[in-house]
Design a protein around this motif. Sequence first.
Motif, mmCIF file in Angstrom:
data_model
loop_
_atom_site.group_PDB
_atom_site.id
_atom_site.type_symbol
_atom_site.label_atom_id
_atom_site.label_comp_id
_atom_site.label_asym_id
_atom_site.label_seq_id
_atom_site.Cartn_x
_atom_site.Cartn_y
_atom_site.Cartn_z
ATOM 1 N N MET A 1 22.968 31.534 24.009
ATOM 2 C CA MET A 1 23.237 32.847 23.475
ATOM 3 C C MET A 1 22.542 32.981 22.121
ATOM 4 S SD MET A 1 26.854 34.733 22.740
ATOM 5 C CE MET A 1 27.513 33.461 21.725
ATOM 6 N N ALA A 2 21.949 34.106 21.866
ATOM 7 C CA ALA A 2 21.289 34.388 20.590
ATOM 8 C C ALA A 2 22.331 34.524 19.492
ATOM 9 C CB ALA A 2 20.477 35.668 20.694
ATOM 10 N N GLU A 76 12.869 21.713 17.593
ATOM 11 C CA GLU A 76 12.897 22.216 18.963
ATOM 12 C C GLU A 76 12.536 23.705 18.961
ATOM 13 O OE1 GLU A 76 13.333 20.346 21.684
ATOM 14 O OE2 GLU A 76 13.450 18.624 20.335
ATOM 15 N N PHE A 77 11.687 24.108 19.883
ATOM 16 C CA PHE A 77 11.189 25.477 19.926
ATOM 17 C C PHE A 77 12.305 26.513 19.994
ATOM 18 C CE2 PHE A 77 9.671 29.244 22.198
ATOM 19 C CZ PHE A 77 8.684 29.650 21.333
ATOM 20 N N ASP A 78 13.348 26.252 20.768
ATOM 21 C CA ASP A 78 14.394 27.258 20.961
ATOM 22 C C ASP A 78 15.601 27.063 20.041
ATOM 23 O OD1 ASP A 78 15.314 24.953 22.134
ATOM 24 O OD2 ASP A 78 15.991 25.908 23.982
ATOM 25 N N ASP A 79 15.386 26.322 18.948
ATOM 26 C CA ASP A 79 16.465 26.093 17.988
ATOM 27 C C ASP A 79 16.374 27.123 16.853
ATOM 28 O OD1 ASP A 79 18.689 24.937 16.852
ATOM 29 O OD2 ASP A 79 17.809 22.947 16.640
ATOM 30 N N ALA A 80 17.197 26.961 15.851
ATOM 31 C CA ALA A 80 17.332 27.938 14.767
ATOM 32 C C ALA A 80 16.059 28.075 13.925
ATOM 33 C CB ALA A 80 18.505 27.537 13.877
ATOM 34 N N SER A 134 12.776 35.648 -2.274
ATOM 35 C CA SER A 134 13.342 36.891 -2.797
ATOM 36 C C SER A 134 14.222 37.592 -1.758
ATOM 37 C CB SER A 134 12.240 37.834 -3.268
ATOM 38 O OG SER A 134 11.324 38.096 -2.232
ATOM 39 N N ARG A 135 13.942 37.365 -0.482
ATOM 40 C CA ARG A 135 14.811 37.874 0.584
ATOM 41 C C ARG A 135 14.547 37.040 1.840
ATOM 42 N NH1 ARG A 135 12.207 43.641 2.580
ATOM 43 N NH2 ARG A 135 10.283 42.736 3.345
ATOM 44 N N TRP A 136 15.482 37.102 2.767
ATOM 45 C CA TRP A 136 15.359 36.298 3.976
ATOM 46 C C TRP A 136 16.172 36.937 5.082
ATOM 47 C CZ3 TRP A 136 17.155 34.805 -0.719
ATOM 48 C CH2 TRP A 136 18.527 34.689 -0.868
ATOM 49 N N SER A 137 15.769 36.605 6.294
ATOM 50 C CA SER A 137 16.482 37.085 7.467
ATOM 51 C C SER A 137 17.738 36.243 7.671
ATOM 52 C CB SER A 137 15.579 36.955 8.704
ATOM 53 O OG SER A 137 15.369 35.580 9.025
ATOM 54 N N PRO A 138 18.602 36.660 8.580
ATOM 55 C CA PRO A 138 19.666 35.743 8.986
ATOM 56 C C PRO A 138 19.030 34.515 9.655
ATOM 57 C CG PRO A 138 20.145 37.982 9.728
ATOM 58 C CD PRO A 138 18.728 37.974 9.224
ATOM 59 N N ILE A 139 19.722 33.406 9.628
ATOM 60 C CA ILE A 139 19.286 32.248 10.408
ATOM 61 C C ILE A 139 19.574 32.595 11.859
ATOM 62 C CG2 ILE A 139 19.696 29.813 10.897
ATOM 63 C CD1 ILE A 139 20.408 29.526 7.889
ATOM 64 N N ALA A 140 18.545 32.514 12.683
ATOM 65 C CA ALA A 140 18.644 33.017 14.045
ATOM 66 C C ALA A 140 18.342 31.936 15.073
ATOM 67 C CB ALA A 140 17.668 34.186 14.228
ATOM 68 N N THR A 141 18.893 32.127 16.247
ATOM 69 C CA THR A 141 18.500 31.351 17.410
ATOM 70 C C THR A 141 18.152 32.341 18.508
ATOM 71 O OG1 THR A 141 20.769 31.213 18.221
ATOM 72 C CG2 THR A 141 19.987 29.381 16.865
ATOM 73 N N GLY A 142 17.271 31.930 19.372
ATOM 74 C CA GLY A 142 16.872 32.788 20.481
ATOM 75 C C GLY A 142 17.873 32.709 21.615
ATOM 76 N N GLY A 143 17.534 33.350 22.686
ATOM 77 C CA GLY A 143 18.382 33.321 23.873
ATOM 78 C C GLY A 143 18.843 34.704 24.259
ATOM 79 N N PHE A 144 19.782 34.715 25.180
ATOM 80 C CA PHE A 144 20.315 35.966 25.667
ATOM 81 C C PHE A 144 21.129 36.660 24.581
ATOM 82 C CE2 PHE A 144 19.932 33.639 29.705
ATOM 83 C CZ PHE A 144 19.164 34.560 30.406
#
Length: 151
Positions: A1-2, A76-80, A134-144
């Motif tokens: 899950m994303a 890992e490619f699909d990690d955070a 100065s700014r950053w996105s949320p830490i994200a993981t891919g997936g559904f």
Amino acid sequence: MATNTDVDLQGLLDFVRDRHNLVLITSRKDGRPQASPVSGGVDEEGRIVISTYPERAKTHNARRDADVSVLVTSDEFDDAWVQVDGTCEVLDGEEAIEPLVDYFRSISGEHPDWEEYRQAMRDQGKSLLRITPSRWSPIATGGFPPRLADD
């Protein structure tokens, strides 16, 4: 899950500190992006640091336009992952030597012979890029998307 996890600056630095696979995004003269896969770390001042050479495109671009972005990925490619935007400072010559020592420590720990390392950095004419976030996105993981996880 994303997932998307908002973090403060300390949370961002904690995440980045253990990840050394980065993609640096600078701007070419024509404004188009220049992507460079690099290794990086976090220095004691909380800046993302990247070792490079003065003649590389990323270095020329950062001198001309200090606004850069860094995509920090996991092994890992699909990690955070996280995207960090910031201001880049380019250090060269003697000014870069001690920050390059800090760069090495942030990635690999202690060197067996620091004077040898310092001389190698001088001989190679290395530069260091220091990026202040100065700014950053949320830490994200891919997936559904979460809405599909229950199906």
